[in-house]
Design a protein around this motif. Structure first.
Motif, PDB file in Angstrom:
ATOM      1  N   ASP A 110     -39.746 -96.096  33.650  1.00 57.85           N
ATOM      2  CA  ASP A 110     -38.396 -96.580  33.935  1.00 57.85           C
ATOM      3  C   ASP A 110     -38.226 -96.744  35.451  1.00 57.85           C
TER       4      ASP A 110
ATOM      5  N   TRP B 268     -26.103 -92.304  43.995  1.00 55.40           N
ATOM      6  CA  TRP B 268     -26.384 -90.877  44.147  1.00 55.40           C
ATOM      7  C   TRP B 268     -27.677 -90.688  44.923  1.00 55.40           C
TER       8      TRP B 268
ATOM      9  N   SER C 198     -30.125 -91.250  35.574  1.00 53.04           N
ATOM     10  CA  SER C 198     -28.971 -91.676  34.771  1.00 53.04           C
ATOM     11  C   SER C 198     -27.860 -92.215  35.657  1.00 53.04           C
ATOM     12  N   LEU C 199     -27.610 -91.542  36.782  1.00 55.36           N
ATOM     13  CA  LEU C 199     -26.580 -91.998  37.713  1.00 55.36           C
ATOM     14  C   LEU C 199     -26.961 -93.346  38.326  1.00 55.36           C
TER      15      LEU C 199
ATOM     16  N   ARG D 172     -28.911 -95.582  37.062  1.00 55.96           N
ATOM     17  CA  ARG D 172     -28.854 -96.582  35.999  1.00 55.96           C
ATOM     18  C   ARG D 172     -27.418 -97.063  35.765  1.00 55.96           C
ATOM     19  N   LEU D 173     -26.459 -96.174  35.971  1.00 54.48           N
ATOM     20  CA  LEU D 173     -25.048 -96.515  35.770  1.00 54.48           C
ATOM     21  C   LEU D 173     -24.397 -97.117  37.009  1.00 54.48           C
ATOM     22  N   GLY D 174     -25.164 -97.233  38.086  1.00 60.09           N
ATOM     23  CA  GLY D 174     -24.649 -97.884  39.285  1.00 60.09           C
ATOM     24  C   GLY D 174     -24.008 -96.962  40.299  1.00 60.09           C
ATOM     25  N   TYR D 175     -24.157 -95.645  40.129  1.00 61.20           N
ATOM     26  CA  TYR D 175     -23.597 -94.704  41.104  1.00 61.20           C
ATOM     27  C   TYR D 175     -24.600 -94.482  42.235  1.00 61.20           C
TER      28      TYR D 175
ATOM     29  N   ALA E  95     -35.477 -96.812  37.112  1.00 65.20           N
ATOM     30  CA  ALA E  95     -34.478 -95.860  37.604  1.00 65.20           C
ATOM     31  C   ALA E  95     -35.114 -94.492  37.844  1.00 65.20           C
TER      32      ALA E  95
END
Length: 213
Positions: free
Chosen positions: A99, A148, A140-141, A143-146, A101
């Motif tokens: 992945d 971090w 995960s962050l 991937r969600l566009g944050y 991300a």
């Protein structure tokens, strides 16, 4: 003390104590006859830890047995003994190394550890299930566009370092090596819900101070 007193003092039923003995979670008592054994304060302490693992941590018996095996391995130094016990705890899903991300998360976590100067954590890297869990969370962050990134995580990590200092200061108040390791593992399981709740309460308090009702 006999089994009945161990049950009364621990709050664990005699049938449950016998189950823990059969499963190898609780070490056997000292035999005084063919049908009777005596138990000591170490058994009381171990029962508290077993209950923390099974009831609070919701850890399977087989996993708890592995954690306890590492705790009891006095051939290891304290750091490795404690690390092995903590690594045996459940840590969630593994990162998908294919992945993009996850690849980005690996880079940010490595940069974070470099910024903090956490050389041991950086050297261990993905050998550590805790490191892998952090990579999964950061991925995960991402991937969600944050955003971090390492610089954003660093102040939080410093706060966690202060918490770790307090944890180990508390561990050092216990006399024996076994008690130190047992306490550290119990604290990991028991204090995390407390830390989570305190974080949320702090957010509520700061929100009220800044914005009112």
């Amino acid at each position: 003390m006999r089994l009945a007193e161990l049950s009364e003092r621990s709050g664990v039923s005699t049938s449950t104590v016998k189950y823990y003995l059969r499963e190898g979670l609780l070490p056997p008592g000292r035999r005084v006859s063919a049908t009777t054994a005596e138990y000591d304060e170490g058994h009381l302490r171990r029962l508290r830890l077993i209950r923390a693992l099974l009831q609070v941590g919701r850890i399977p018996v087989a996993t708890a047995r592995e954690v306890l095996r590492h705790i009891d391995d006095d051939s290891l130094g304290r750091t490795i003994r404690l690390g092995a016990a903590l690594w045996a705890l459940p840590h969630g899903p593994e990162p998908d190394e294919g992945d993009e991300a996850v690849a980005a998360a690996h880079r940010e976590v490595d940069r974070l550890l470099g910024i903090l100067g956490w050389t041991t954590a950086r050297e261990l890297g993905s050998l550590s299930p805790v490191h892998r869990s952090l990579v999964v969370a950061v991925a995960s962050l991402i991937r969600l566009g944050y955003p971090w990134h390492a610089e954003l995580m660093a102040p939080y990590a410093e706060l966690m370092h202060q918490a770790a200092i307090r944890d180990l200061d508390f561990v050092e108040t216990h006399p024996s090596e076994a008690e130190k390791v047992e306490t550290a593992v119990a604290a990991t399981v028991l204090f995390q819900p407390v830390m989570k709740a305190l974080h949320r309460l702090a957010q509520e308090e700061e929100s009220f101070r800044r914005y009112g009702l």
